[in-house]
Motif scaffolding. Structure first.
Motif, mmCIF file in Angstrom:
data_model
loop_
_atom_site.group_PDB
_atom_site.id
_atom_site.type_symbol
_atom_site.label_atom_id
_atom_site.label_comp_id
_atom_site.label_asym_id
_atom_site.label_seq_id
_atom_site.Cartn_x
_atom_site.Cartn_y
_atom_site.Cartn_z
ATOM 1 N N TRP A 67 -7.971 55.375 60.227
ATOM 2 C CA TRP A 67 -6.641 54.960 60.645
ATOM 3 C C TRP A 67 -6.414 53.485 60.394
ATOM 4 O O TRP A 67 -5.297 53.024 60.359
ATOM 5 N N LYS A 104 -1.970 60.075 73.332
ATOM 6 C CA LYS A 104 -1.307 60.742 72.209
ATOM 7 C C LYS A 104 0.180 61.043 72.446
ATOM 8 O O LYS A 104 1.001 60.831 71.550
ATOM 9 N N VAL A 126 -1.783 54.779 57.919
ATOM 10 C CA VAL A 126 -1.395 56.061 58.511
ATOM 11 C C VAL A 126 -1.597 57.177 57.489
ATOM 12 O O VAL A 126 -1.126 57.084 56.355
ATOM 13 N N TYR A 145 -2.902 58.487 67.472
ATOM 14 C CA TYR A 145 -2.016 58.967 66.411
ATOM 15 C C TYR A 145 -1.182 60.155 66.856
ATOM 16 O O TYR A 145 -1.604 60.981 67.649
ATOM 17 N N LEU A 178 1.548 52.690 66.280
ATOM 18 C CA LEU A 178 0.162 53.109 66.100
ATOM 19 C C LEU A 178 -0.786 51.935 66.330
ATOM 20 O O LEU A 178 -1.802 52.064 67.016
#
Length: 506
Positions: free
Chosen positions: A6, A296, A383, A412, A421
């Protein structure tokens, strides 16, 4: 620290054959004497899937894993709907695949079979496998049986799960309030959300916190007790022993705090009957400013709200400080483990460890989770975005086979903007400094299995009555005194501590 998908642009998938060399030629790197390559290693596996259909023999990811590891995989895919049943039948039959996922390492049947020598004790071997030995120590600990590793943990991220407050940051900004850092500030924030019209509609129609409880537990109110007790869950470690928090003063303080919150109207008045969807609806319709969940959903719900309110912003709290210091929950780091039956010869067992060692590399994990780069996914601003081909090829099912190496996985959510993020990732990094693990993961008590739920329901029933004002706090003191004198209930404490001592090798 291993680079994560990520956070950095991904490197191309290279060197797999050098790493594993057919699950047999990697002995020099891994320190295992696997001998000369004799062609693809046949491996039988039993694992779980949650998609409408399991991968087929010609699955793209399967073929790529086989190519990179010089293996031939014979996988028995079992639906998550009936995996427990199939697992129990398979264990009882004794005809166990060479690699088999057990969802609960502490299931009595699994513990009994481990004690009887049905599974390889991998403890002395793991050090010879670089990537397996680099998996989080907590993941190994929370899948061990009596201090020994009878399986390879199915690793999950340590940070970002658990029920902990998320707060409307835009409401804080509108009212000029800081992000609450302790329980006093949390209370004042909830009160302000109730009284100061944070949504600006000129009506007194908002509350501070929206949450739910179950018939035998505090549900999304559990964080209040955890903060006051400074522990994650029912048990608190002190001087090498586990204390039942039912007896702890922090539980009483939490009840006093929640009772006042209810009396002041700053928590949902119908919390005993709310469902998860209703709790979230109170957030997305701007009727409540705080709820408790994993990290999340922060973007999932923020994204919904921004369709009508571009300023909407749900911020996961980093920690809250209580009498015992800063607290935020840490995950167990494991969801099941892969056992290897002792019917498998030692040389083959080492090849299986080499195969799983490949799965513990970033390369193996990325392949199992997302498929082929630029075919099944692309990366922009850190991403990962799946392509249409990913859905066609049923990509991602193999993530249940290999370890999850992405510490930011719970930051994410599909469609999340890069700035959101990145903030979630920073919160995860900060949480790692303060997070508290559940010290009793997997510990069993025979007495609890027989009568524990009955006690839990009585405990929870009284807690709700106290919060609602139907019973005084003195009723709690009387109840706890009775529990302390209850031989059956104290036997649960004794059995849990006996298990804890065994886990620690004492």
């Amino acid at each position: 620290m291993r680079k994560q998908a990520w956070t950095l642009a991904l490197t191309s998938v290279v060197g797999a054959a050098a790493l594993l060399s057919g699950c047999s030629g990697g002995a020099e790197q891994n320190g295992a004497d696997a001998g000369k390559d004799a062609g693809p290693t046949q491996i039988s596996v039993m694992t779980v899937f949650f998609t409408p259909e399991p991968p087929g023999e010609d699955d793209v990811t399967k073929k790529e894993i086989e190519k990179n590891t010089n293996t031939k995989l014979n996988i028995s895919w079992v639906s998550g709907n009936n995996y427990d049943d199939k697992m129990n039948v398979t264990l009882a039959s004794g005809d166990i695949p060479e690699l088999m996922l057990v969802l609960d390492p502490y299931h009595p049947q699994v513990q009994t079979m481990a004690a009887q020598g049905a599974f390889w004790d991998l403890t002395p071997y793991i050090k010879d496998y670089k990537h397996l030995s680099e998996l989080p120590a907590l993941s190994w600990q929370n899948s061990s049986i009596n201090g020994r590793s009878y399986g390879i943990p199915r690793v999950r991220p340590l940070e970002g799960s658990g029920s902990f407050p998320l707060i409307r940051k835009d409401w804080l900004d509108k009212l000029g309030l800081p992000v609450p850092a302790d329980m006093d500030q949390m209370y004042e924030t909830m009160k302000a959300f109730k009284e100061k019209d944070p949504d600006g509609n000129g009506k007194n129609d908002t509350i501070g916190f929206s949450g739910l409880v179950s018939s035998d537990g505090m549900g999304s109110f559990g964080w209040v007790e955890n903060v006051f007790n400074g522990t994650n869950g029912r048990w608190k470690e002190k001087d090498g022993k586990l204390l039942n928090t039912v007896y702890e003063p922090g539980t009483r303080e939490a009840l006093v705090w929640l009772t006042k919150a209810y009396q002041d109207g700053i928590i949902a008045p119908d919390f005993p009957t709310l469902k998860t969807t209703q709790v979230r609806d109170l957030i997305t319709t701007s009727k409540a400013g705080i709820f408790a969940d994993a990290i999340k959903p922060s973007w999932l719900l923020t994204g919904q709200m921004r369709k009508t309110n571009p300023q909407a912003d749900l911020l996961p709290l980093t920690y809250l400080e209580g009498p015992n210091g800063k607290f935020v929950p840490k995950d167990s780091g494991v969801y099941g483990m892969y056992v290897i039956p002792t019917t498998v010869p030692e040389a083959k067992m080492k090849k299986l460890l080499q195969f799983m060692d490949y799965g513990a590399t970033e390369e193996g994990w990325m392949l199992a989770s997302f498929g082929l780069k630029d075919v099944h996914y692309t990366v922009k601003d850190g991403v990962i975005a799946p392509t249409e081909q990913a859905a066609k090829d049923n990509v991602g099912v193999f993530l249940h086979l290999f370890a999850n190496l992405d510490r930011y996985e719970r930051a994410y959510q599909t469609g999340i903007p890069a700035d959101f993020l990145n903030r979630n990732k920073q919160i995860i990094d900060e949480r790692a400094k303060y997070s508290v693990a559940d010290p009793a993961v997997g510990l069993n008590s025979e007495t609890y299995l027989k009568i524990g739920k009955d006690y839990d329901k009585k405990i929870q029933d009284l807690k709700v009555k106290i919060i609602l004002g139907r019973e005084p706090i003195a009723a709690w003191d009387e109840f706890v005194a009775k529990l302390k004198a209850d031989a059956q209930y104290r036997k649960i404490d004794e059995e849990i501590n006996a298990e804890y001592a065994k886990r620690k090798g004492k």
